[in-house]
Design a protein around this motif. Structure first.
Motif, PDB file in Angstrom:
ATOM      1  N   ASP A 101       0.855  -1.190   0.000  1.00 41.91           N
ATOM      2  CA  ASP A 101       0.000   0.000   0.000  1.00 41.91           C
ATOM      3  C   ASP A 101       0.891   1.240   0.000  1.00 41.91           C
ATOM      4  N   TRP A 102       1.085   1.811  -1.181  1.00 41.88           N
ATOM      5  CA  TRP A 102       2.015   2.933  -1.330  1.00 41.88           C
ATOM      6  C   TRP A 102       1.638   4.110  -0.437  1.00 41.88           C
ATOM      7  N   GLU A 103       0.400   4.506  -0.454  1.00 34.72           N
ATOM      8  CA  GLU A 103      -0.018   5.683   0.301  1.00 34.72           C
ATOM      9  C   GLU A 103       0.159   5.482   1.805  1.00 34.72           C
ATOM     10  N   ARG A 104      -0.131   4.300   2.281  1.00 30.25           N
ATOM     11  CA  ARG A 104      -0.055   4.041   3.718  1.00 30.25           C
ATOM     12  C   ARG A 104       1.360   3.755   4.201  1.00 30.25           C
ATOM     13  N   GLN A 105       2.195   3.156   3.347  1.00 29.21           N
ATOM     14  CA  GLN A 105       3.499   2.657   3.796  1.00 29.21           C
ATOM     15  C   GLN A 105       4.698   3.445   3.280  1.00 29.21           C
ATOM     16  N   LYS A 106       4.502   4.386   2.386  1.00 23.88           N
ATOM     17  CA  LYS A 106       5.644   5.028   1.749  1.00 23.88           C
ATOM     18  C   LYS A 106       6.523   5.775   2.753  1.00 23.88           C
ATOM     19  N   SER A 107       5.936   6.436   3.732  1.00 24.19           N
ATOM     20  CA  SER A 107       6.743   7.187   4.699  1.00 24.19           C
ATOM     21  C   SER A 107       7.636   6.259   5.502  1.00 24.19           C
ATOM     22  N   THR A 108       7.084   5.134   5.948  1.00 24.80           N
ATOM     23  CA  THR A 108       7.876   4.179   6.721  1.00 24.80           C
ATOM     24  C   THR A 108       8.963   3.563   5.859  1.00 24.80           C
ATOM     25  N   LEU A 109       8.638   3.269   4.611  1.00 26.18           N
ATOM     26  CA  LEU A 109       9.628   2.690   3.699  1.00 26.18           C
ATOM     27  C   LEU A 109      10.827   3.613   3.546  1.00 26.18           C
ATOM     28  N   PHE A 110      10.585   4.886   3.297  1.00 28.95           N
ATOM     29  CA  PHE A 110      11.680   5.825   3.073  1.00 28.95           C
ATOM     30  C   PHE A 110      12.436   6.156   4.354  1.00 28.95           C
ATOM     31  N   GLU A 111      11.758   6.113   5.478  1.00 32.85           N
ATOM     32  CA  GLU A 111      12.389   6.552   6.722  1.00 32.85           C
ATOM     33  C   GLU A 111      13.077   5.436   7.491  1.00 32.85           C
ATOM     34  N   SER A 112      12.560   4.196   7.393  1.00 30.46           N
ATOM     35  CA  SER A 112      13.098   3.183   8.307  1.00 30.46           C
ATOM     36  C   SER A 112      13.117   1.760   7.761  1.00 30.46           C
ATOM     37  N   ALA A 113      13.086   1.581   6.455  1.00 30.58           N
ATOM     38  CA  ALA A 113      13.165   0.235   5.890  1.00 30.58           C
ATOM     39  C   ALA A 113      14.630  -0.113   5.629  1.00 30.58           C
ATOM     40  N   PRO A 114      15.224  -1.049   6.394  1.00 27.20           N
ATOM     41  CA  PRO A 114      16.659  -1.307   6.256  1.00 27.20           C
ATOM     42  C   PRO A 114      17.040  -2.252   5.132  1.00 27.20           C
ATOM     43  N   ILE A 115      16.186  -3.252   4.842  1.00 26.42           N
ATOM     44  CA  ILE A 115      16.573  -4.298   3.894  1.00 26.42           C
ATOM     45  C   ILE A 115      15.396  -4.657   2.995  1.00 26.42           C
ATOM     46  N   GLY A 116      15.657  -4.717   1.686  1.00 24.26           N
ATOM     47  CA  GLY A 116      14.662  -5.176   0.730  1.00 24.26           C
ATOM     48  C   GLY A 116      15.087  -6.515   0.153  1.00 24.26           C
ATOM     49  N   LEU A 117      14.129  -7.385  -0.103  1.00 23.42           N
ATOM     50  CA  LEU A 117      14.386  -8.703  -0.671  1.00 23.42           C
ATOM     51  C   LEU A 117      13.507  -8.877  -1.897  1.00 23.42           C
TER      52      LEU A 117
END
Length: 210
Positions: A101-117
């Motif tokens: 959910d881009w609108e709901r999760q984008k802020s958390t993704l940019f601010e505190s997502a350490p690892i993508g798989l």
């Protein structure tokens, strides 16, 4: 004549004097040359500062769990592809956030997502390039935003070179968006000094699976 008109006139004159030739369509290489060089893929990725692990496909989750423990990786962001499902089901019980959910999760993704798989759908052996097909199930931001990007790619999905890859996509349909990844994000814009992670992942971990 106005400055704008002079500029447009020079552009038109240059185009007429030297018309652009159409770019030739890629041609598939001879069958004898079509097998990708796996060693070249590994060498090119490592030269671009990627960390490469080559193993059977069944082994990557256990290896990644061990690597995550060594490096204290605890928070993971994934899409909705098969490697995400495999990792979520692993016995190490990682803390996983599904990015859906881009609108709901984008802020958390940019601010505190350490690892993508994510899973790469292909690769180009001679340049050490991973091909990731992004879409609604796996948004492209997963490969561009977290500072560490872990990618699983199968050896049987590799192409020997870019031309062969483009022939494949021209015959089987071009996805809406393709991401070509050749190592971690890097730039030398400032004083010609190479810096990693300036505008994307600073670490790229690749599982090359048989």
């Amino acid at each position: 004549m106005k400055p704008r008109d002079r500029i447009l006139s020079r552009l038109r004159h240059g185009r007429a004097a030297s018309p652009a030739a159409p770019y030739p369509a890629p041609q598939a290489q001879a069958t004898a040359d079509s097998a990708p060089d796996i060693d070249a893929m590994v060498t090119a990725l490592q030269a671009a500062h990627a960390e490469v692990f080559r193993m059977d496909e069944s082994a990557w989750p256990d290896h990644l769990a061990s690597l995550a423990e060594q490096r204290a990786w605890q928070q993971w962001w994934v899409g909705r592809d098969e490697v995400a499902s495999t990792w979520q089901a692993h016995g190490s019980a990682p803390s996983v956030t599904v990015f859906e959910d881009w609108e709901r999760q984008k802020s958390t993704l940019f601010e505190s997502a350490p690892i993508g798989l994510s899973l790469a759908q292909g690769g180009i052996a001679d340049t050490g390039t991973l091909i990731v097909e992004s879409g609604s199930a796996v948004p492209r931001t997963l490969s561009l935003v977290p500072p560490v990007h872990v990618v699983v790619v199968r050896e049987n999905s590799l192409f020997p070179d870019m031309a062969t890859a483009m022939v494949h996509y021209s015959r089987h349909g071009m996805p809406t968006n393709l991401i070509f990844i050749s190592g971690p994000s890097k730039t030398a814009d400032i004083q010609q000094t190479m810096a990693y992670g300036a505008h994307g992942p600073r670490e790229l971990i690749v599982y090359l699976c048989r």
